[in-house]
Design a protein around this motif. Sequence first.
Motif, PDB file in Angstrom:
ATOM      1  N   ASN A   7       0.860  -1.181   0.161  1.00  0.00           N
ATOM      2  CA  ASN A   7       0.075   0.025   0.105  1.00  0.00           C
ATOM      3  C   ASN A   7       0.902   1.153  -0.066  1.00  0.00           C
ATOM      4  O   ASN A   7       0.608   2.264  -0.753  1.00  0.00           O
ATOM      5  N   LYS A  14       2.487   6.586  -6.995  1.00  0.00           N
ATOM      6  CA  LYS A  14       1.036   7.215  -7.673  1.00  0.00           C
ATOM      7  C   LYS A  14       1.347   8.801  -7.684  1.00  0.00           C
ATOM      8  O   LYS A  14       0.467   9.434  -7.939  1.00  0.00           O
ATOM      9  N   ARG A  15       2.486   9.192  -6.972  1.00  0.00           N
ATOM     10  CA  ARG A  15       2.895  10.450  -7.187  1.00  0.00           C
ATOM     11  C   ARG A  15       3.772  10.830  -8.086  1.00  0.00           C
ATOM     12  O   ARG A  15       4.670  10.165  -8.243  1.00  0.00           O
ATOM     13  N   TRP A 136      -3.058  15.558   4.548  1.00  0.00           N
ATOM     14  CA  TRP A 136      -4.205  15.088   3.739  1.00  0.00           C
ATOM     15  C   TRP A 136      -5.347  14.783   4.454  1.00  0.00           C
ATOM     16  O   TRP A 136      -6.500  14.696   3.668  1.00  0.00           O
ATOM     17  N   GLY A 137      -5.033  14.603   5.553  1.00  0.00           N
ATOM     18  CA  GLY A 137      -6.340  14.299   6.542  1.00  0.00           C
ATOM     19  C   GLY A 137      -6.838  12.585   6.352  1.00  0.00           C
ATOM     20  O   GLY A 137      -7.881  11.994   7.245  1.00  0.00           O
ATOM     21  N   THR A 138      -5.891  11.925   5.723  1.00  0.00           N
ATOM     22  CA  THR A 138      -6.386  10.587   5.217  1.00  0.00           C
ATOM     23  C   THR A 138      -5.729   9.795   6.705  1.00  0.00           C
ATOM     24  O   THR A 138      -6.324   8.350   6.540  1.00  0.00           O
ATOM     25  N   LYS A 140      -6.872   9.745   9.425  1.00  0.00           N
ATOM     26  CA  LYS A 140      -8.142   9.406  10.289  1.00  0.00           C
ATOM     27  C   LYS A 140      -8.569   7.824   9.739  1.00  0.00           C
ATOM     28  O   LYS A 140      -8.907   6.772  10.556  1.00  0.00           O
ATOM     29  N   LEU A 141      -8.816   7.836   8.228  1.00  0.00           N
ATOM     30  CA  LEU A 141      -9.312   6.646   7.703  1.00  0.00           C
ATOM     31  C   LEU A 141      -8.139   5.419   7.901  1.00  0.00           C
ATOM     32  O   LEU A 141      -8.522   4.313   7.811  1.00  0.00           O
ATOM     33  N   ILE A 144      -8.200   3.602  11.658  1.00  0.00           N
ATOM     34  CA  ILE A 144      -9.407   3.111  11.952  1.00  0.00           C
ATOM     35  C   ILE A 144      -9.645   1.644  11.162  1.00  0.00           C
ATOM     36  O   ILE A 144     -10.690   1.261  11.000  1.00  0.00           O
ATOM     37  N   ARG A 145      -8.569   1.252  10.933  1.00  0.00           N
ATOM     38  CA  ARG A 145      -8.670  -0.275  10.302  1.00  0.00           C
ATOM     39  C   ARG A 145      -8.041  -1.341  11.594  1.00  0.00           C
ATOM     40  O   ARG A 145      -7.596  -0.761  12.627  1.00  0.00           O
TER      41      ARG A 145
ATOM     42  N   ALA B  81     -16.508   3.745   9.585  1.00  0.00           N
ATOM     43  CA  ALA B  81     -16.447   5.112   9.922  1.00  0.00           C
ATOM     44  C   ALA B  81     -16.199   6.246   9.049  1.00  0.00           C
ATOM     45  O   ALA B  81     -15.288   5.792   8.232  1.00  0.00           O
ATOM     46  N   ILE B  82     -16.982   7.227   9.084  1.00  0.00           N
ATOM     47  CA  ILE B  82     -16.241   8.485   8.302  1.00  0.00           C
ATOM     48  C   ILE B  82     -16.166   9.461   9.387  1.00  0.00           C
ATOM     49  O   ILE B  82     -17.203   9.678  10.228  1.00  0.00           O
ATOM     50  N   VAL B  83     -15.085   9.853   9.847  1.00  0.00           N
ATOM     51  CA  VAL B  83     -14.807  10.854  10.806  1.00  0.00           C
ATOM     52  C   VAL B  83     -14.669  12.229  10.108  1.00  0.00           C
ATOM     53  O   VAL B  83     -13.710  12.554   9.372  1.00  0.00           O
ATOM     54  N   GLU B  84     -15.698  13.010  10.256  1.00  0.00           N
ATOM     55  CA  GLU B  84     -15.564  14.311   9.556  1.00  0.00           C
ATOM     56  C   GLU B  84     -15.781  14.245   8.174  1.00  0.00           C
ATOM     57  O   GLU B  84     -16.093  13.253   7.524  1.00  0.00           O
ATOM     58  N   ASN B  85     -15.043  14.953   7.299  1.00  0.00           N
ATOM     59  CA  ASN B  85     -15.074  14.725   5.936  1.00  0.00           C
ATOM     60  C   ASN B  85     -14.278  13.371   5.531  1.00  0.00           C
ATOM     61  O   ASN B  85     -13.064  13.280   6.029  1.00  0.00           O
ATOM     62  N   GLU B  87     -11.702  12.073   4.018  1.00  0.00           N
ATOM     63  CA  GLU B  87     -10.557  12.453   3.171  1.00  0.00           C
ATOM     64  C   GLU B  87      -9.911  11.191   2.228  1.00  0.00           C
ATOM     65  O   GLU B  87      -9.391  10.317   3.235  1.00  0.00           O
ATOM     66  N   MET B  88      -9.765  11.246   1.113  1.00  0.00           N
ATOM     67  CA  MET B  88      -9.018  10.236   0.361  1.00  0.00           C
ATOM     68  C   MET B  88      -7.877  10.834  -0.317  1.00  0.00           C
ATOM     69  O   MET B  88      -7.470  12.011  -0.326  1.00  0.00           O
ATOM     70  N   TYR B  89      -7.214   9.860  -0.917  1.00  0.00           N
ATOM     71  CA  TYR B  89      -5.917  10.100  -1.454  1.00  0.00           C
ATOM     72  C   TYR B  89      -6.339  10.702  -2.773  1.00  0.00           C
ATOM     73  O   TYR B  89      -6.802   9.917  -3.735  1.00  0.00           O
ATOM     74  N   PHE B  91      -4.606  12.020  -5.478  1.00  0.00           N
ATOM     75  CA  PHE B  91      -3.853  11.341  -6.579  1.00  0.00           C
ATOM     76  C   PHE B  91      -4.035  10.134  -7.052  1.00  0.00           C
ATOM     77  O   PHE B  91      -3.623   9.431  -7.990  1.00  0.00           O
ATOM     78  N   MET B  92      -4.941   9.448  -6.437  1.00  0.00           N
ATOM     79  CA  MET B  92      -5.347   8.070  -6.919  1.00  0.00           C
ATOM     80  C   MET B  92      -6.903   7.895  -7.105  1.00  0.00           C
ATOM     81  O   MET B  92      -7.695   8.705  -6.896  1.00  0.00           O
ATOM     82  N   GLN B  96      -8.571   2.661  -6.592  1.00  0.00           N
ATOM     83  CA  GLN B  96      -7.447   2.557  -6.103  1.00  0.00           C
ATOM     84  C   GLN B  96      -7.518   3.021  -4.650  1.00  0.00           C
ATOM     85  O   GLN B  96      -7.039   2.148  -3.642  1.00  0.00           O
ATOM     86  N   HIS B 100      -6.860   0.246  -1.562  1.00  0.00           N
ATOM     87  CA  HIS B 100      -5.772   0.652  -0.520  1.00  0.00           C
ATOM     88  C   HIS B 100      -6.519   0.115   0.925  1.00  0.00           C
ATOM     89  O   HIS B 100      -5.746  -0.537   1.707  1.00  0.00           O
ATOM     90  N   TYR B 101      -7.674   0.604   1.037  1.00  0.00           N
ATOM     91  CA  TYR B 101      -8.403   0.306   2.358  1.00  0.00           C
ATOM     92  C   TYR B 101      -8.673  -1.240   2.646  1.00  0.00           C
ATOM     93  O   TYR B 101      -8.847  -1.879   3.379  1.00  0.00           O
ATOM     94  N   GLN B 145     -16.055   3.292   1.207  1.00  0.00           N
ATOM     95  CA  GLN B 145     -15.038   2.705   2.256  1.00  0.00           C
ATOM     96  C   GLN B 145     -15.336   2.044   3.563  1.00  0.00           C
ATOM     97  O   GLN B 145     -14.598   1.234   3.918  1.00  0.00           O
TER      98      GLN B 145
END
Lengths: 318, 306
Positions: A7, A14-15, A136-138, A140-141, A144-145, B81-85, B87-89, B91-92, B96, B100-101, B145
């Motif tokens: 991952n 990807k960048r 990026w704020g990512t 958080k997601l 939570i895995r 869960a979604i916590v607030e907005n 946010e995803m990557y 650039f993908m 994808q 990833h998740y 997600q």
Amino acid sequence: MFSLIRNEWVKIFKRSGTYVMIGILLFIVAVAGAFMKYQDVQGSVPPNEQWQKGLQMEIDSYQKELENSGDMLPEDVKESYEKIIAINEYRIENNISPNGDYEALSFISDMSSLIDFAGLFMIIIAGGIVASEFNWGTIKLLLIRPITRSKILLSKYITVLLFGFSLLFLLFIFSGILGLVLFGLGGSEPYLLYQDGVVKEQSMILHLINVYSLSSIQNIMLATMAFMISSAFRSSSLAIGLSIFLMFAGGQITHLIAMKYDWAKYSLFANTDLFQYFEGTPMLPGMTLTFSVIMLIVYFLIFQIIAFIIFKKRDIAG
Amino acid sequence: MKAVVKIENVTKIIKKRKIIDSLSFEVMEGEVFGFLGPNGAGKTTTIRMIVGLIGISEGDIKILGNSVQTNFEKAIQHVGAIVENPEMYKFMSGYQNLLHYAKMSEGITKEKIMETVEFVGLTERIHDKVKTYSLGMRQRLGLAQCLLHDPKVLILDEPTNGLDPAGIREIRDHVRKLARERGMAVIVSSHLLSEMEMMCDRVGIIQKGKLITIQSVHEQVEGGAKEYEIDVDHPTEAMFAVNRLIPQQQAEVKGNTLMLRAQKEDIPLLVKEWVHDGINIYRIQETTKTLEDRFLEVTTLQKEAE
């Protein structure tokens, strides 16, 4: 664990920035290759049978310099003079011309100074890999895995190491191929190694392995530091900026401190350069290879412990 | 019904301030639980504690019996869960991102991913980069997600923030469907009352870190009695009639309007009585208390108490 590392790897590749870094590295090698090939670099030594005379002249002039102002010269300048004299004398004695064929291995050896460049890019990745998730704020997601934070951080660190090694591998392979194409494989000229006033011959391949592995240690230490700052302070610019600054200035600063204080030997940068034990003399008296290796391990553990503890405990808010 | 999420006496202290003060509640299987409160009341903090993003100072949170503090991996594997907005990557591509998740939970197949994409209605754009998505599409991707691993608990923090009415409706429909059909326990936080009223079964109201009350949204007023507003020309006389007929209920006069609480069957009796008394009736209306009324009632009561 493998899928976590995959991952992270995917996210790096990807960048577009990643490709720019790789492109720059390969571009510099290509340009340097072209220069070497098409612009005859004239050495200080005549390119014919007269080379022994040329070397002798060089020896004489350095010796005169040493005699005239030996006490006023700084220690390291004096040392570099002595090194040139010793190597030149060894060449004359053993009939090894400095004008030997320039071939693929010599090109790889010359290009190995770009390992620092690869280290720079490794720092950029290490400094961004945790902090960017926060930006990026990512994060958080990601957290939570059903995976502990330590495993996530570890997978990121391993990815940084893999990226660094890949860059070195790419540098080695690319300069090797380019060297073969441009200069061909010549007679294997030995590498002359100078230590404690003695000159030794070393095969070029062994020398290259030494250079690559010892330089990787420095790269790994700085990348680990950037990684630690990145996960502890969540700021990629701080992590990258500080690490790059120390990469270039750390050695100099340590040198300055070392002139007055003995404790400079405990600084990270007195110990990252392990070449000092294979060529030349250690920065401070009393430093040995074992000492430096222990210091490096201690620093490594400190960086890792800080990174892991802070990352594990952190409240992800805002 | 069994409790899927148990919040037990949870307290959060940040810099010596109690952000959350001994909060306790349970969320049942198949239930949509609304978490309501003014901004800064501690909704997001509580949600972040449930998903383990921030630590718990005192107390514990259990998901299907597993503590999020001591058994995080087991507890969180049942949570989406979604916590607030979300946010995803950027650039993908959406796909994808999901891949990833998906790799971070066990046993999610590519078919399952596409099935989820179809459920949230993103099939056409799933291979485009996330940076080209609208907010509504990002929200849908966020929902996808958290559904990938068929969670037992779905947690949505302000899911309708910034969405247009169509988007809000879509989320609402999805939430109700997931609770009804898949038996998920859903926790939704919001400060929008009307929103909660349409989406939730029960609502917990939180203020200044304390849980003030938990109410059923479609609560029947006790004993089937309802509130009525009646416009008449002689309200006082009308009230006497009420007192005669149903003395157990109270009536109140406001201007020309009579406000009373009564059983449905009482109304025709009252009307006959008023007509007999020569009182003119202009309007009879049943009034249900909205969640908003109750919310304001509760929060202002709280303020007065301080």
